[in-house]
Scaffold this active site. Sequence first.
Site, PDB file in Angstrom:
ATOM      1  N   ASP A  36       0.817  -1.213   0.000  1.00 40.14           N
ATOM      2  CA  ASP A  36       0.000   0.000   0.000  1.00 40.14           C
ATOM      3  C   ASP A  36       0.854   1.268   0.000  1.00 40.14           C
ATOM      4  O   ASP A  36       0.618   2.202   0.772  1.00 40.14           O
ATOM      5  CB  ASP A  36      -0.969   0.022   1.198  1.00 40.14           C
ATOM      6  N   ASN A 104      -3.301  -4.468  -0.744  1.00 31.34           N
ATOM      7  CA  ASN A 104      -4.624  -4.646  -1.341  1.00 31.34           C
ATOM      8  C   ASN A 104      -5.097  -3.399  -2.072  1.00 31.34           C
ATOM      9  O   ASN A 104      -5.998  -3.467  -2.907  1.00 31.34           O
ATOM     10  CB  ASN A 104      -5.646  -5.035  -0.260  1.00 31.34           C
ATOM     11  N   HIS A 105      -4.493  -2.246  -1.805  1.00 30.14           N
ATOM     12  CA  HIS A 105      -4.872  -1.023  -2.518  1.00 30.14           C
ATOM     13  C   HIS A 105      -4.131  -0.890  -3.844  1.00 30.14           C
ATOM     14  O   HIS A 105      -4.669  -0.327  -4.800  1.00 30.14           O
ATOM     15  CB  HIS A 105      -4.596   0.213  -1.650  1.00 30.14           C
ATOM     16  N   HIS A 193       1.042  -8.790   3.801  1.00 33.11           N
ATOM     17  CA  HIS A 193       0.045  -7.716   3.825  1.00 33.11           C
ATOM     18  C   HIS A 193      -1.340  -8.347   3.902  1.00 33.11           C
ATOM     19  O   HIS A 193      -1.989  -8.596   2.881  1.00 33.11           O
ATOM     20  CB  HIS A 193       0.169  -6.853   2.569  1.00 33.11           C
ATOM     21  N   HIS A 221      -0.635  -3.853   6.147  1.00 30.93           N
ATOM     22  CA  HIS A 221      -2.094  -3.735   6.038  1.00 30.93           C
ATOM     23  C   HIS A 221      -2.739  -3.058   7.255  1.00 30.93           C
ATOM     24  O   HIS A 221      -3.568  -2.164   7.089  1.00 30.93           O
ATOM     25  CB  HIS A 221      -2.730  -5.097   5.801  1.00 30.93           C
ATOM     26  N   HIS A 223      -3.319  -0.514  10.169  1.00 35.13           N
ATOM     27  CA  HIS A 223      -2.899   0.883  10.214  1.00 35.13           C
ATOM     28  C   HIS A 223      -2.394   1.334  11.585  1.00 35.13           C
ATOM     29  O   HIS A 223      -1.686   2.323  11.681  1.00 35.13           O
ATOM     30  CB  HIS A 223      -4.049   1.793   9.776  1.00 35.13           C
TER      31      HIS A 223
END
Length: 543
Positions: A36, A104-105, A193, A221, A223
């Site tokens: 990410d 994943n982003h 992640h 992943h 935060h």
Amino acid sequence: YLEKDAARGNDTFVTFDEILKLAQDHEVDFILLGGDLFHENKPSRKTLYTCLELMRKYCMGDRPVQFEILSDQSVNFGFSKFPWVNYQDGNLNISTPVFSIHGNHDDPTGADALCALDILSCAGLLNHFGRSPSVEKIDISPVLLQKGKSKMALYGLGSIPDERLYRMFVNKQVTMLRPKEDGDSWFNLFVLHQNRSKHGATNYIPEQFLDDFIDLVIWGHEHECKISPTRNEQQLFYVSQPGSSVVTSLSPGEAVKKHVGLLRIKGKKMNLQKIPLQTVRPFYIEDIILADHPDIFNPDNPKVTQAIQAFCMEKVESMLDNSERERLGNPRQPEKPLIRLRVDYSGGFEPFSVVRFSQKYMDRVANPKDIIHFFRHREQKEKNEDEMNFGKLVCKPASEGTTLRVEDLVKQYFQTAEKKVQLSLLTERGMGEAVQEFVDKEEKDAIEELVKFQLEKTQRFLKERHIDGEEAKIDEEVCMDFLLLFEITVGKWERERHWISPQLPNNMKKWGSASIVSGCQLVLLIFPIKAFRRARSNITDES
């Protein structure tokens, strides 16, 4: 993140600059990212340009790289057109290599399975590793590094849907390959992640799934910054969760101070030094439960709303004072803080106007429109209650509630659909993934690729069995399947814009004209006109 926001638009760029400068000042051997790097799957031109600018500024130079790679780089970086580490490229002058997995982003999408990290890799500024060529079996081959007498096996696994990876671990389909020579002399570091906290039965990856020969896990992943290594007493490895570099959601986990880590490894020993980031916009969050203050608030008092508003203003002012005190002496930190006051108004209280309240802090807070968040705890339904009490229902804003995934929407639709509108050729799973890429990641060719793939698969099936299938019939079946898919896709667009009710569309409501135009263009783009006309007789005017 939020690059178009007037107050917060440059926050991520400024902090990324700080992180790269810290790496340069400490003369690190390399930078390791846990996924990410980008918030959007297709970052804007400005975002990509600024990222390239900063990486060229800090990662290129004459300082020699003092470690060597012993593993087969064509395996580690096999997806790249340049399957070797960037600092060994004769056309580049790299002083600080960057190794990163995808998140994943910013995961690979589309027919070519490319992502934004591949652009940076092609430009020679980043080494993208940890990609799995198979969705049925994963063999994780490490990047073997050596500096002096210290040797590191760097394992990486880019983001995979949690449920799928969970199932693969359970079925023993994930293997971490180990060096044959001196297997116990390597320091084994694994970066992944995935969800670390449990979001469902299989919507996370338990630490116990990971091999016990690992020494340190860098967990992406999540935060919340939990960068200090914690020991897993069952597997006997340590886990470090660096968290996000900036605040991306107004939740308690994001209020923890942001850090990066300076990891030193010698033999099998390690030391991780926490380095606080100085340029992160300060964030303060506090909860208020009105029912806990009966001496101040009485729901029967006609002026109780004004009293609550005054109380909230005192809390916001207190958080602003704390922000000002902590910011003194640190000119690199943004002036306007992020403030979130969560107010539980259970017990007969009524919320006041958030818009009017926010206007008082337009020039003092970076998020004036969502300072206050009202919520009520769900009250359990009493037993033997025949009628539903609608006063006990709670409506959560989309930003605070859980997000329904596109795959779930497709699955739910066909589970409840009538038999005559069930799929004939397209698969539920493939359709769900195609709709997700089309809607969430703006892959315009995702649905077309699905249809082409399924058509070719059906044709091969018929040829192998020497069956003369009617081409018109197959076209019609695919067309009908696609129209169902189109209905779901537009339904999601409409719900996101609050144009129709959030119920699954059995008989479609009235659609916005923009969606009809784009939808018709999409249908005509993929299907022959004749096939569309053949199927049209079976379609209602409303559909």
